[in-house]
Design a protein around this motif. Sequence first.
Motif, PDB file in Angstrom:
ATOM      1  N   THR A 159     -33.209  33.809  29.609  1.00 51.78           N
ATOM      2  CA  THR A 159     -32.253  32.881  30.210  1.00 51.78           C
ATOM      3  C   THR A 159     -32.812  32.274  31.493  1.00 51.78           C
ATOM      4  OG1 THR A 159     -30.375  34.086  29.276  1.00 51.78           O
ATOM      5  CG2 THR A 159     -29.925  32.667  31.173  1.00 51.78           C
ATOM      6  N   ILE A 190     -40.092  31.280  27.017  1.00 53.38           N
ATOM      7  CA  ILE A 190     -38.730  31.775  26.776  1.00 53.38           C
ATOM      8  C   ILE A 190     -38.749  32.854  25.702  1.00 53.38           C
ATOM      9  CG2 ILE A 190     -36.411  31.153  25.999  1.00 53.38           C
ATOM     10  CD1 ILE A 190     -36.973  28.296  27.099  1.00 53.38           C
ATOM     11  N   GLU A 211     -35.315  29.713  30.546  1.00 51.54           N
ATOM     12  CA  GLU A 211     -34.668  28.503  30.041  1.00 51.54           C
ATOM     13  C   GLU A 211     -34.052  27.699  31.186  1.00 51.54           C
ATOM     14  OE1 GLU A 211     -32.005  27.496  26.187  1.00 51.54           O
ATOM     15  OE2 GLU A 211     -31.083  28.913  27.590  1.00 51.54           O
ATOM     16  N   GLN A 212     -33.407  28.371  32.118  1.00 54.42           N
ATOM     17  CA  GLN A 212     -32.791  27.691  33.250  1.00 54.42           C
ATOM     18  C   GLN A 212     -33.818  26.961  34.118  1.00 54.42           C
ATOM     19  OE1 GLN A 212     -30.719  30.975  35.071  1.00 54.42           O
ATOM     20  NE2 GLN A 212     -28.833  30.623  33.888  1.00 54.42           N
ATOM     21  N   ASN A 213     -35.052  27.451  34.090  1.00 53.80           N
ATOM     22  CA  ASN A 213     -36.123  26.849  34.886  1.00 53.80           C
ATOM     23  C   ASN A 213     -37.023  25.945  34.051  1.00 53.80           C
ATOM     24  OD1 ASN A 213     -36.209  28.046  37.840  1.00 53.80           O
ATOM     25  ND2 ASN A 213     -35.554  29.709  36.492  1.00 53.80           N
ATOM     26  N   ASP A 214     -36.490  25.527  32.879  1.00 51.37           N
ATOM     27  CA  ASP A 214     -37.181  24.566  32.021  1.00 51.37           C
ATOM     28  C   ASP A 214     -38.590  25.002  31.642  1.00 51.37           C
ATOM     29  OD1 ASP A 214     -34.996  22.723  32.039  1.00 51.37           O
ATOM     30  OD2 ASP A 214     -35.622  22.028  34.019  1.00 51.37           O
ATOM     31  N   GLN A 215     -38.752  26.303  31.407  1.00 57.47           N
ATOM     32  CA  GLN A 215     -40.042  26.805  30.943  1.00 57.47           C
ATOM     33  C   GLN A 215     -40.246  26.433  29.471  1.00 57.47           C
ATOM     34  OE1 GLN A 215     -42.457  28.746  32.800  1.00 57.47           O
ATOM     35  NE2 GLN A 215     -41.248  27.746  34.387  1.00 57.47           N
ATOM     36  N   PRO A 216     -41.484  26.361  29.021  1.00 58.67           N
ATOM     37  CA  PRO A 216     -41.745  26.056  27.603  1.00 58.67           C
ATOM     38  C   PRO A 216     -41.146  27.131  26.699  1.00 58.67           C
ATOM     39  CG  PRO A 216     -43.766  25.913  28.909  1.00 58.67           C
ATOM     40  CD  PRO A 216     -42.730  26.524  29.791  1.00 58.67           C
ATOM     41  N   GLU A 217     -40.897  26.752  25.449  1.00 59.62           N
ATOM     42  CA  GLU A 217     -40.297  27.701  24.517  1.00 59.62           C
ATOM     43  C   GLU A 217     -41.144  28.950  24.326  1.00 59.62           C
ATOM     44  OE1 GLU A 217     -39.018  25.965  20.829  1.00 59.62           O
ATOM     45  OE2 GLU A 217     -37.279  25.009  21.781  1.00 59.62           O
TER      46      GLU A 217
END
Length: 200
Positions: free
Chosen positions: A45, A57, A48-54
């Motif tokens: 999470t 995540i 994802e909140q920090n716009d990391q690549p999939e």
Amino acid sequence: MKPDLERLTRDNIVDFIGSIFERRGGEEYLGEPVTMGEHMLQGATIAEQNDQPEEIIVGALLHDIGHFTSEFGTFSMDDTEDRHHEDAGAEVLERFFPPVITDCCRYHVAAKRYLCATKPDYFDRLSEASVHSLNLQGGPMTSDEVAEFEKNPNLKQIIAVRYLDEAGKRAGMETPDYWHFAPMVQRMVDLHCGPAALER
């Protein structure tokens, strides 16, 4: 009980991992203020909140899956030797996921040792349980181990997941459940294995 790994396929691995979260996610996580499932969901999470690549995540989501799959059981503060949960998890993941995902699992323990050797302030981030396991895992890396570890082509992603590992220990943090991330997990499987539909 160790799962029957031979029955896992690209068609069922995502649901199988989901069943692990549902059946065993509520287990204690090494004396931390979160459960095993909460720990991994928090890391994913935060990524994802920090716009990391999939890949980051999913790597964070699955990095500790070996605590569930290891026939040696989970780590506890009473342990006097390492249980190598990172290898147990990687054994499951490597058949279905790109090497970067498997490496984030296989080397997240090594990454802790690496960071303790190369960034002196990193040790201060560690919880009591992480310090205890660090001692069982060999302590900070030697200079030769550091040089060898830095050759890994996925070093950046492994380190990113390691920081998420430390961050995912927040009591009371709200997260989505595993199924929120399942489409990402499936995309990583498809990236490695090809779409499941092609085999049908």
